[in-house]
Design an enzyme around this catalytic site. Structure first.
Site, PDB file in Angstrom:
ATOM      1  N   GLY A  51      18.112  -2.441 -14.768  1.00 24.87           N
ATOM      2  CA  GLY A  51      17.889  -1.482 -14.018  1.00 24.87           C
ATOM      3  C   GLY A  51      16.354  -1.154 -13.459  1.00 24.87           C
ATOM      4  CB  THR A  78       8.172  -3.268  -0.820  1.00 25.59           C
ATOM      5  OG1 THR A  78       7.912  -3.071  -2.300  1.00 25.59           O
ATOM      6  CG2 THR A  78       6.716  -2.849  -0.308  1.00 25.59           C
ATOM      7  CE  LYS A 134       5.320  -6.792  -9.446  1.00 25.15           C
ATOM      8  NZ  LYS A 134       5.008  -6.032 -10.699  1.00 25.15           N
ATOM      9  CB  CYS A 153      10.135  -3.807 -10.393  1.00 25.35           C
ATOM     10  SG  CYS A 153       8.906  -2.504  -9.763  1.00 25.35           S
ATOM     11  CE  LYS A 194      11.104  -3.201  -5.287  1.00 24.14           C
ATOM     12  NZ  LYS A 194       9.841  -3.985  -5.204  1.00 24.14           N
ATOM     13  NE  ARG A 245       0.256  -9.153 -13.707  1.00 20.72           N
ATOM     14  CZ  ARG A 245      -0.428  -9.953 -14.043  1.00 20.72           C
ATOM     15  NH1 ARG A 245      -1.645  -9.738 -14.531  1.00 20.72           N
ATOM     16  NH2 ARG A 245      -0.329 -11.408 -13.600  1.00 20.72           N
TER      17      ARG A 245
HETATM   18  N1  LIG Z   1       7.268   1.801 -10.252  1.00 19.51           N
HETATM   19  C1  LIG Z   1       6.902   0.739 -10.902  1.00 19.51           C
HETATM   20  O1  LIG Z   1       7.123   0.599 -11.947  1.00 19.51           O
HETATM   21  C2  LIG Z   1       6.277  -0.415 -10.157  1.00 19.51           C
HETATM   22  C3  LIG Z   1       5.457  -1.507 -10.856  1.00 19.51           C
HETATM   23  C4  LIG Z   1       5.009  -2.471 -10.301  1.00 19.51           C
HETATM   24  C5  LIG Z   1       4.967  -2.538  -9.021  1.00 19.51           C
HETATM   25  N2  LIG Z   1       5.667  -1.379  -8.136  1.00 19.51           N
HETATM   26  C6  LIG Z   1       5.795  -1.613  -6.786  1.00 19.51           C
HETATM   27  O2  LIG Z   1       4.514  -0.593  -6.068  1.00 19.51           O
HETATM   28  C7  LIG Z   1       5.488  -0.109  -5.085  1.00 19.51           C
HETATM   29  C8  LIG Z   1       5.630   1.409  -5.223  1.00 19.51           C
HETATM   30  O3  LIG Z   1       6.469   1.683  -6.116  1.00 19.51           O
HETATM   31  P1  LIG Z   1       6.589   3.287  -6.655  1.00 19.51           P
HETATM   32  O4  LIG Z   1       7.665   3.122  -7.678  1.00 19.51           O
HETATM   33  O5  LIG Z   1       4.944   3.891  -6.931  1.00 19.51           O
HETATM   34  O6  LIG Z   1       7.230   3.718  -5.500  1.00 19.51           O
HETATM   35  P2  LIG Z   1       7.567   5.204  -5.144  1.00 19.51           P
HETATM   36  O7  LIG Z   1       8.745   5.532  -4.533  1.00 19.51           O
HETATM   37  O8  LIG Z   1       7.466   6.232  -6.338  1.00 19.51           O
HETATM   38  O9  LIG Z   1       6.382   5.720  -4.220  1.00 19.51           O
HETATM   39  C9  LIG Z   1       6.135   5.384  -3.037  1.00 19.51           C
HETATM   40  C10 LIG Z   1       5.442   6.376  -2.197  1.00 19.51           C
HETATM   41  O10 LIG Z   1       5.082   5.908  -0.829  1.00 19.51           O
HETATM   42  C11 LIG Z   1       5.256   6.787   0.054  1.00 19.51           C
HETATM   43  N3  LIG Z   1       5.653   6.613   1.401  1.00 19.51           N
HETATM   44  C12 LIG Z   1       6.547   6.040   2.160  1.00 19.51           C
HETATM   45  N4  LIG Z   1       6.254   5.817   3.297  1.00 19.51           N
HETATM   46  C13 LIG Z   1       4.881   6.232   3.698  1.00 19.51           C
HETATM   47  C14 LIG Z   1       4.281   6.061   4.628  1.00 19.51           C
HETATM   48  N5  LIG Z   1       4.556   5.436   5.803  1.00 19.51           N
HETATM   49  N6  LIG Z   1       2.890   6.743   4.577  1.00 19.51           N
HETATM   50  C15 LIG Z   1       2.465   6.962   3.463  1.00 19.51           C
HETATM   51  N7  LIG Z   1       3.298   7.229   2.327  1.00 19.51           N
HETATM   52  C16 LIG Z   1       4.474   6.750   2.400  1.00 19.51           C
HETATM   53  C17 LIG Z   1       6.588   7.911  -0.544  1.00 19.51           C
HETATM   54  O11 LIG Z   1       6.546   9.088  -0.033  1.00 19.51           O
HETATM   55  C18 LIG Z   1       6.201   7.536  -2.120  1.00 19.51           C
HETATM   56  O12 LIG Z   1       5.606   8.734  -2.352  1.00 19.51           O
HETATM   57  C19 LIG Z   1       6.599  -0.904  -4.753  1.00 19.51           C
HETATM   58  O13 LIG Z   1       6.269  -1.918  -4.066  1.00 19.51           O
HETATM   59  C20 LIG Z   1       7.011  -1.137  -6.207  1.00 19.51           C
HETATM   60  O14 LIG Z   1       7.736  -2.308  -6.250  1.00 19.51           O
HETATM   61  C21 LIG Z   1       6.171  -0.376  -8.922  1.00 19.51           C
END
Ligand SMILES: NC(=O)c1ccc[n+]([C@@H]2O[C@H](COP(=O)([O-])OP(=O)(O)OC[C@H]3O[C@@H](n4cnc5c(N)ncnc54)[C@H](O)[C@@H]3O)[C@@H](O)[C@H]2O)c1
Length: 447
Positions: free
Chosen positions: A270, A97, A219, A273, A276, A167
């Site tokens: 960096g 997102t 969040k 999260c 953004k 988280r």
């Molecule tokens: N990475 C972190 O440390 C973290 C921590 C807390 C919250 N978040 C939140 O969690 C969410 C995911 O983050 P992430 O780091 O796992 O992202 P990421 O980019 O690693 O994973 C996202 C996945 O979604 C898939 N995707 C995209 N469009 C899709 C669709 N239409 N249908 C099915 N799959 C689809 C992508 O191919 C990808 O594999 C974000 O909102 C992020 O802000 C991430």
């Protein structure tokens, strides 16, 4: 069924988007006894997961072994076909997102396309949980209408809808997901209760029931809070530099006062999260123009530029012009001892130094490319440089033999953006040493 009766738990669950968060959640759900399927549009990722292989780099304790076991047992599988979602009773959305680089507004391409893909395949009464971080109001404004249109029914009847934000922190994904407290925000209390039943099995942490809106605010506020605290530390670092004091000594002493917990300053913020999520929070309001959060973002974004200033000044003191200098940036990842380069301040610094005419090398033992730059993974990157500029406090850099490094440089300038080196050791090794937040000039008070 009344609100007080125990609600049946799902047996089969799906995770939509199996990246860092989604894959770890899928494994945690599998470990908790649910039959899980991961759905993703990335075919390559799906194939790897279906073979029991974690598709991303970086040390994630216990995750590879758990995934391999769950796939071998047939508890967890992966697919790129949304039709398989028809069989599940609960579905967790964990797609990316991001916000737009220019206007900082949320870009929900992935969320909208995920909703469009799953909509036609939802089983009657399915529980849908959004784990992705979203701007306040997104569940009500985007997710609920999309699912109501797709199911032809109303939330709370045709489906349950909950926001339970994630988280986790890379490097501890599984441990975080299975132990941290969770905020569970349903569109109705019954939606919340259904999701609580699942999360009770997943985490040993406490569950905090609330509404979807509050969960969205909580969040984004958690990360905005951190960003503001870091910005405070960074601003104090700049003040200490000018006044000739050491911000780390100041921080220790500030924190010796009750109820003060000052964060650590550094070369920039960096990761996926924190850069953004404050914008997601800001984007939710239209009457108010928040001032603190954008200012904190601006302060933190400017830190790598400040590091470029420190480097230019230090070189000038050695009679070397930046546009004749070769600079080695130590670190490309945003996080120490990790390969994660998302929003890394090293890229901003490298681009700024190039813009000012320097020849830039990047050195990181865990990373091979960063943006348009090739990253050297061994210490040959040091040879013949005019300055070493540390952005990431990888252990490899903290343990550098400074005297041996100094001997390999053309000009002995060392700039420390992460409090990684002791000034005395750097001076002893023959460096002109400059460190973020460590002023080397005593303040002169004029009347
Ligand atoms: N990475 C972190 O440390 C973290 C921590 C807390 C919250 N978040 C939140 O969690 C969410 C995911 O983050 P992430 O780091 O796992 O992202 P990421 O980019 O690693 O994973 C996202 C996945 O979604 C898939 N995707 C995209 N469009 C899709 C669709 N239409 N249908 C099915 N799959 C689809 C992508 O191919 C990808 O594999 C974000 O909102 C992020 O802000 C991430």
């Amino acid at each position: 069924m009344t609100e007080t009766q125990a609600l049946p738990l799902p047996e089969r669950v799906a995770v939509v988007g199996v990246g860092y968060v989604g894959l770890t959640l899928l494994c945690a759900l599998g470990k908790a006894g649910f039959q899980g399927v991961g759905y993703d549009i990335n075919q390559e990722k799906v194939e790897q997961i279906a073979r029991g292989v974690v598709p991303f780099e970086g040390a994630e304790p216990e995750l590879p072994e758990l995934l391999a076991d769950l796939v071998a047992q047939g508890t967890v599988t992966a697919t790129a076909d949304p039709a398989h979602l028809r069989e599940v009773e609960a579905l967790f959305i964990a797609v990316e997102t991001p916000v737009d680089d220019t206007d900082h507004k949320p870009r929900y391409l992935a969320l909208r396309s995920a909703l469009a893909a799953i909509g036609p395949h939802l089983a009657p009464g399915v529980l849908v949980v959004v784990e992705s971080t979203i701007a306040p109001g997104t569940v009500r404004g985007i997710v609920q209408p999309a699912l109501e249109e797709a199911t032809g029914g109303k939330v709370g009847k045709a489906f349950s809808l909950v926001h339970c934000p994630e988280r986790v922190m890379p490097g501890r994904l599984l441990q975080n997901i299975t132990t941290y407290d969770r905020v569970v925000g349903g569109v109705t209390p019954r939606c919340t209760e259904r999701a609580m039943g699942v999360y009770r099995k997943v985490t040993s942490g406490q569950l905090h029931p609330t509404t979807a809106l509050v969960a969205e605010i909580v969040k984004t506020a958690e990360n905005a809070y951190r960003d503001v605290q870091i910005a405070f530390a960074n601003e104090l670092a700049l003040i200490c530099e000018e006044l000739g004091a050491n911000v780390y000594e100041v921080r220790d002493l500030v924190n010796s006062s009750p109820f003060r917990q000052m964060h650590i300053p550094g070369a920039g913020v960096g990761g996926h999260c924190i850069p953004k999520d404050p914008w997601l929070l800001v984007s939710a309001v239209s009457e108010l123009s928040p001032r603190l959060l954008p200012t904190a973002r601006a302060i933190n974004d400017a830190m790598p530029i400040h590091l470029a200033d420190l480097t230019e000044d230090a070189l000038q003191a050695e009679h070397v012009a930046l546009n004749n200098a070769v600079i080695t940036v130590l670190g490309a990842a945003y996080l120490e001892d990790s390969d994660d380069t998302r929003n890394s301040p090293a890229l901003t610094l490298a681009r700024e130094l190039v813009r000012r005419g320097a020849q830039v090398r990047l050195y990181d033992p865990y990373v091979s490319t960063l943006g348009e730059f090739t990253v050297q993974m061994d210490d040959n990157a040091i040879d013949g440089s005019d300055a070493l500029v540390l952005v990431t406090a990888h252990r490899t850099f903290r343990e550098l033999d400074l005297a041996a490094c100094a001997a390999r440089l053309r000009t002995r300038v060392l700039v420390d953006g992460r409090n990684a080196f002791a000034p005395a050791a750097a001076h002893e090794a023959g460096f002109r040493f400059v460190a973020l937040g460590k002023g080397d000039v005593q303040p002169v008070v004029t009347a």
